[in-house]
Each structure stands twice: as structure tokens, then as C-alpha cells.
Scaffold this motif. Sequence first.
Motif, PDB file in Angstrom:
ATOM      1  N   GLU A 212       0.810  -1.229   0.000  1.00 14.03           N
ATOM      2  CA  GLU A 212       0.000   0.000   0.000  1.00 14.03           C
ATOM      3  C   GLU A 212       0.840   1.274   0.000  1.00 14.03           C
ATOM      4  N   ASN A 213       2.134   1.149   0.235  1.00 14.30           N
ATOM      5  CA  ASN A 213       3.008   2.334   0.212  1.00 14.30           C
ATOM      6  C   ASN A 213       3.824   2.448  -1.072  1.00 14.30           C
ATOM      7  N   SER A 214       3.600   1.552  -2.021  1.00 14.13           N
ATOM      8  CA  SER A 214       4.443   1.483  -3.220  1.00 14.13           C
ATOM      9  C   SER A 214       3.944   2.330  -4.379  1.00 14.13           C
ATOM     10  N   GLN A 215       2.645   2.607  -4.417  1.00  7.58           N
ATOM     11  CA  GLN A 215       2.079   3.259  -5.595  1.00  7.58           C
ATOM     12  C   GLN A 215       2.495   4.724  -5.667  1.00  7.58           C
ATOM     13  N   ILE A 216       2.881   5.150  -6.891  1.00  5.75           N
ATOM     14  CA  ILE A 216       3.311   6.538  -7.121  1.00  5.75           C
ATOM     15  C   ILE A 216       2.287   7.295  -7.959  1.00  5.75           C
ATOM     16  N   ALA A 217       1.880   6.727  -9.086  1.00  5.25           N
ATOM     17  CA  ALA A 217       0.959   7.405 -10.000  1.00  5.25           C
ATOM     18  C   ALA A 217      -0.489   7.022  -9.692  1.00  5.25           C
ATOM     19  N   TYR A 218      -1.348   8.003  -9.704  1.00  5.34           N
ATOM     20  CA  TYR A 218      -2.781   7.806  -9.474  1.00  5.34           C
ATOM     21  C   TYR A 218      -3.542   8.534 -10.590  1.00  5.34           C
ATOM     22  N   LYS A 219      -4.831   8.239 -10.722  1.00  6.61           N
ATOM     23  CA  LYS A 219      -5.656   9.001 -11.659  1.00  6.61           C
ATOM     24  C   LYS A 219      -7.035   9.244 -11.078  1.00  6.61           C
ATOM     25  N   SER A 220      -7.610  10.367 -11.483  1.00  4.51           N
ATOM     26  CA  SER A 220      -8.993  10.645 -11.134  1.00  4.51           C
ATOM     27  C   SER A 220      -9.899   9.858 -12.060  1.00  4.51           C
ATOM     28  N   LYS A 221     -11.117   9.676 -11.652  1.00 10.36           N
ATOM     29  CA  LYS A 221     -12.051   8.931 -12.478  1.00 10.36           C
ATOM     30  C   LYS A 221     -12.590   9.805 -13.605  1.00 10.36           C
ATOM     31  N   LYS A 222     -12.831   9.183 -14.755  1.00  8.90           N
ATOM     32  CA  LYS A 222     -13.559   9.787 -15.866  1.00  8.90           C
ATOM     33  C   LYS A 222     -12.995  11.137 -16.302  1.00  8.90           C
ATOM     34  N   ILE A 223     -11.727  11.147 -16.648  1.00  9.74           N
ATOM     35  CA  ILE A 223     -11.143  12.345 -17.247  1.00  9.74           C
ATOM     36  C   ILE A 223     -10.516  11.942 -18.573  1.00  9.74           C
ATOM     37  N   SER A 224     -10.339  12.918 -19.478  1.00 12.20           N
ATOM     38  CA  SER A 224      -9.810  12.621 -20.805  1.00 12.20           C
ATOM     39  C   SER A 224      -8.334  12.223 -20.718  1.00 12.20           C
ATOM     40  N   ARG A 225      -7.840  11.613 -21.785  1.00 14.64           N
ATOM     41  CA  ARG A 225      -6.449  11.171 -21.768  1.00 14.64           C
ATOM     42  C   ARG A 225      -5.470  12.323 -21.565  1.00 14.64           C
ATOM     43  N   PRO A 226      -5.603  13.456 -22.279  1.00 14.57           N
ATOM     44  CA  PRO A 226      -4.666  14.563 -22.020  1.00 14.57           C
ATOM     45  C   PRO A 226      -4.694  15.031 -20.566  1.00 14.57           C
ATOM     46  N   GLU A 227      -5.900  15.103 -19.984  1.00 19.84           N
ATOM     47  CA  GLU A 227      -6.005  15.498 -18.575  1.00 19.84           C
ATOM     48  C   GLU A 227      -5.361  14.457 -17.668  1.00 19.84           C
ATOM     49  N   ARG A 228      -5.552  13.197 -18.028  1.00 16.15           N
ATOM     50  CA  ARG A 228      -4.994  12.108 -17.241  1.00 16.15           C
ATOM     51  C   ARG A 228      -3.467  12.128 -17.270  1.00 16.15           C
ATOM     52  N   ILE A 229      -2.904  12.364 -18.475  1.00 16.46           N
ATOM     53  CA  ILE A 229      -1.446  12.431 -18.622  1.00 16.46           C
ATOM     54  C   ILE A 229      -0.894  13.613 -17.828  1.00 16.46           C
ATOM     55  N   ALA A 230      -1.563  14.759 -17.929  1.00 16.44           N
ATOM     56  CA  ALA A 230      -1.108  15.950 -17.196  1.00 16.44           C
ATOM     57  C   ALA A 230      -1.162  15.706 -15.695  1.00 16.44           C
ATOM     58  N   GLU A 231      -2.224  15.043 -15.244  1.00 21.03           N
ATOM     59  CA  GLU A 231      -2.377  14.767 -13.810  1.00 21.03           C
ATOM     60  C   GLU A 231      -1.262  13.849 -13.316  1.00 21.03           C
TER      61      GLU A 231
END
Length: 429
Positions: free
Chosen positions: A80-99
Amino acid sequence: MDNDCYIINRMYAGDYIGGTNIGHEIINLFSDDHGDNYIYVNSDGIIDPKFNDKVKGVILVRKTNSIHRLEVLGIAKVDENSQIAYKSKKISRPERIAEQDAIVDAYLAEHDVTYGGVSQSELFAKNKFRGDYENNHTITFKAKELLLPFREEEKKVYLSDSESEDPSEYQLEEIVFPKRSLRRYINRSEFPKDFDKITQLINDESLWDKSRKTEKLKNVGKILKDGDNFNYLDIICKQDDENVFSNSIAYFITNDKKLLKDFCREVLGIDNISDEVTIEREKSAKGSRIDIYIEDENNAVVIENKIKSEVNGTQERHDFTGELIKSQLEDYYNYVEDHAGSRKKKYFILMPNYHHIDLQKYKHSEKYTKIEYSDLVKFFDSHKYQNDAESSYYEDFKKALRRHSEDYYDDQYAVMKRRFIRRILECKK
């Protein structure tokens, strides 16, 4: 605990790496300069939010001769302490990459993640997506431990799915590996049997070489020189072209009589080939064409070369009646039997080690002897080509052969590693 899961992460595949891009997953089997192992999960470096901080391991695999049987290259143990990248739900790919870039940028600002002295943020700056530069540098996890299998062929680890016709010791019962997607979640609640099976795989200490560590990229110039099979066929995109390999083999044995005699004796088992011998490419035979045909006063030899293609059968298939299938193998056999007279007749099929063809279903296939590309590598590596002016081409030819001498198709990994190392060298300049 119901959402605890494993991720099967298929590497070195997909359209993204078809051009000049470096697959982000190349970092998975290298240590950074501090000895840490960072993991990128295909295909975009981020996972389904419902599994955030619930992943227990990432199974790093590559395809074998079947999509239903994967070779395990390593297993990254995470918590549970290993994850670095996260994403919000239901956002476009460019927004996801920027996030995710913002998240990783913040992490990199606090942690020195470099490979061969080059920061992780520089390594993928030249990658393109749909024509535009995509300067994203995702890291999904930092592994707690990376398990690596033993290097010996007989100790390789395989994972099969429920549809595999070639089962492995660790065969899953509840899932099928996806043909296109490069990742597959196996969570405890939906697939309890398969979750337990992978847990057993991870805990089976006999499978993992505890002394083996991932490579650091300190002396990248030496690594590129010593471990690279890059050759002229990579440049012209003909690495899988049967005609090119057949032409090369025929050319070298035609233009070096000693090499020809050694080839016939050591590879083909013919010790009486004469000086008056003809070697033909694409010889017409009963409507088919023999890749390489060797004939002298004593011998008639058929060599068929199959890199990725199958045996060409006729439109009228007889296997549904129990009879053998008519094919080009039968055409070659009939032609030679009709035209070669009293000569001793031999039939061979050249195949990469990873290419498995069921020859038994073809008529007269029992007459053919299989020669693997590893046999060709062994022979040509141990024999010098007599024409010094063309020796550089001979060396490139041997490099090209090696690509097909492994028990898995390793081309994409070799390409990714070469691009990765060259990118490091480019950045260091």
C-alpha cells in the motif's frame, strides 16, 4: 481485502513502440542508479482507481508462441506504500497524462531517479503519440522487492490461462489473457482461485534466483557494444524476412567452398558433397518454389525456411477425413523424387527456436528434418568466411541469425533496450 489484486503486465508489445518510441516498461527490469526498482504498468502507467493501494504484485510477462502462455520475466512485490501514479475517475487522456505527470514530477523533485546518470524525466522526451511529442515520464510503483527467475532454459517460469493448450505448472482457471490489452487485473473477490495460484507462484522460493539482481546502466557504451545484435536487417526492416535469410545463407555457402562442405557435413549430415555443385534459390517445383536447392552428382537437398510463416497447404484440406494435408512439402518431395534420379535425397526445414509448427499433419513431412536457428548460429559462429572483403556482412548476418535462436521471440525487448541505452548516451552528450 476483497480488492487486493495482482496485475499481469505484458511488456514489449503494442502499436506505441512500433515506430521509434521507447516503451516506458523498459525500466521494469533495470535498476536505477541507486539500485531501486521502479515499475511502469502498461499501457499508460496508471491503474484502475478501484485498485489504488490494493496491488500486491505486478507480474512482468512477455508473450511466447501463444497469447495463452506467457513467460514470467519477474515479479515486482508491492504494497500500500508502493504506488506513485494515481488518476482521477472519468477524465480525458490529455487530462490524465497531465495529472499523472504532476504527481510524478512532485515525486521526482524529492527522489533522485536516474538511469546511467540521466534523469527519468529526460528519458522519454522524444516519444510521440499521434504525431506529437509526449513528454510524460510515468512511474507506477516503486517495488519493495523484485523476484527474478533463474537464467537456465529449463528453469524458466510460465503462466498459462484457462484456454491454454500448452499448460504450465501455474495454470490459471478463471481468466483468459487479453489479446490486445497489455494488463489484466486478478483481484481476490472476482478470481479467488487464480489469486491464490499467483500467491503460490510468488511464494515458491524454488523459482526465484535470490542472487540475481537487475542491471544498472553505468557503462552504457560497453553494454551497447557487448550485448547488441543490431544489424543491417534492423535498418531495412527485414529482420523477419525469410527471403533475406535464405538469400544470405545461399550466398555465403555458394561463395566459400570450404564453408559449403563444412555446412553440408556438420549441419546437413552430408559428407560427400562434390566441387561441382549447384545452389539454387526459389527453384520451381510442382507449382511451388524451394527456398534453397542443393544438387551435385551424389545428392539432392531441399531446404525450406520458415521464420514466422506456416506451411502452405492446398485449398482442399484433407485433415477432416483423417488424411494428411497436401502442401508445399509434398510438392518438393514429389519433384525431387521424380527428377533427382539415383541421387541421395534429403529434406530440411529451417525454423527459429520459438516457432512451433505441427509438421505431422502434412503429407511426407516425416521425410523432413528440422534445423533450428540455434544450430545455424552454432555453425556459422564456429566457421570463418574466407572472403575478408565481405567479412563485415558475414558478422552482421550472424547477428541477424541470433535474434531467431532463442526459445521466445526477443526482438522487441532487444529493440527497446537498444533505444533506451542510445537515449541515455544522447542525453549525456
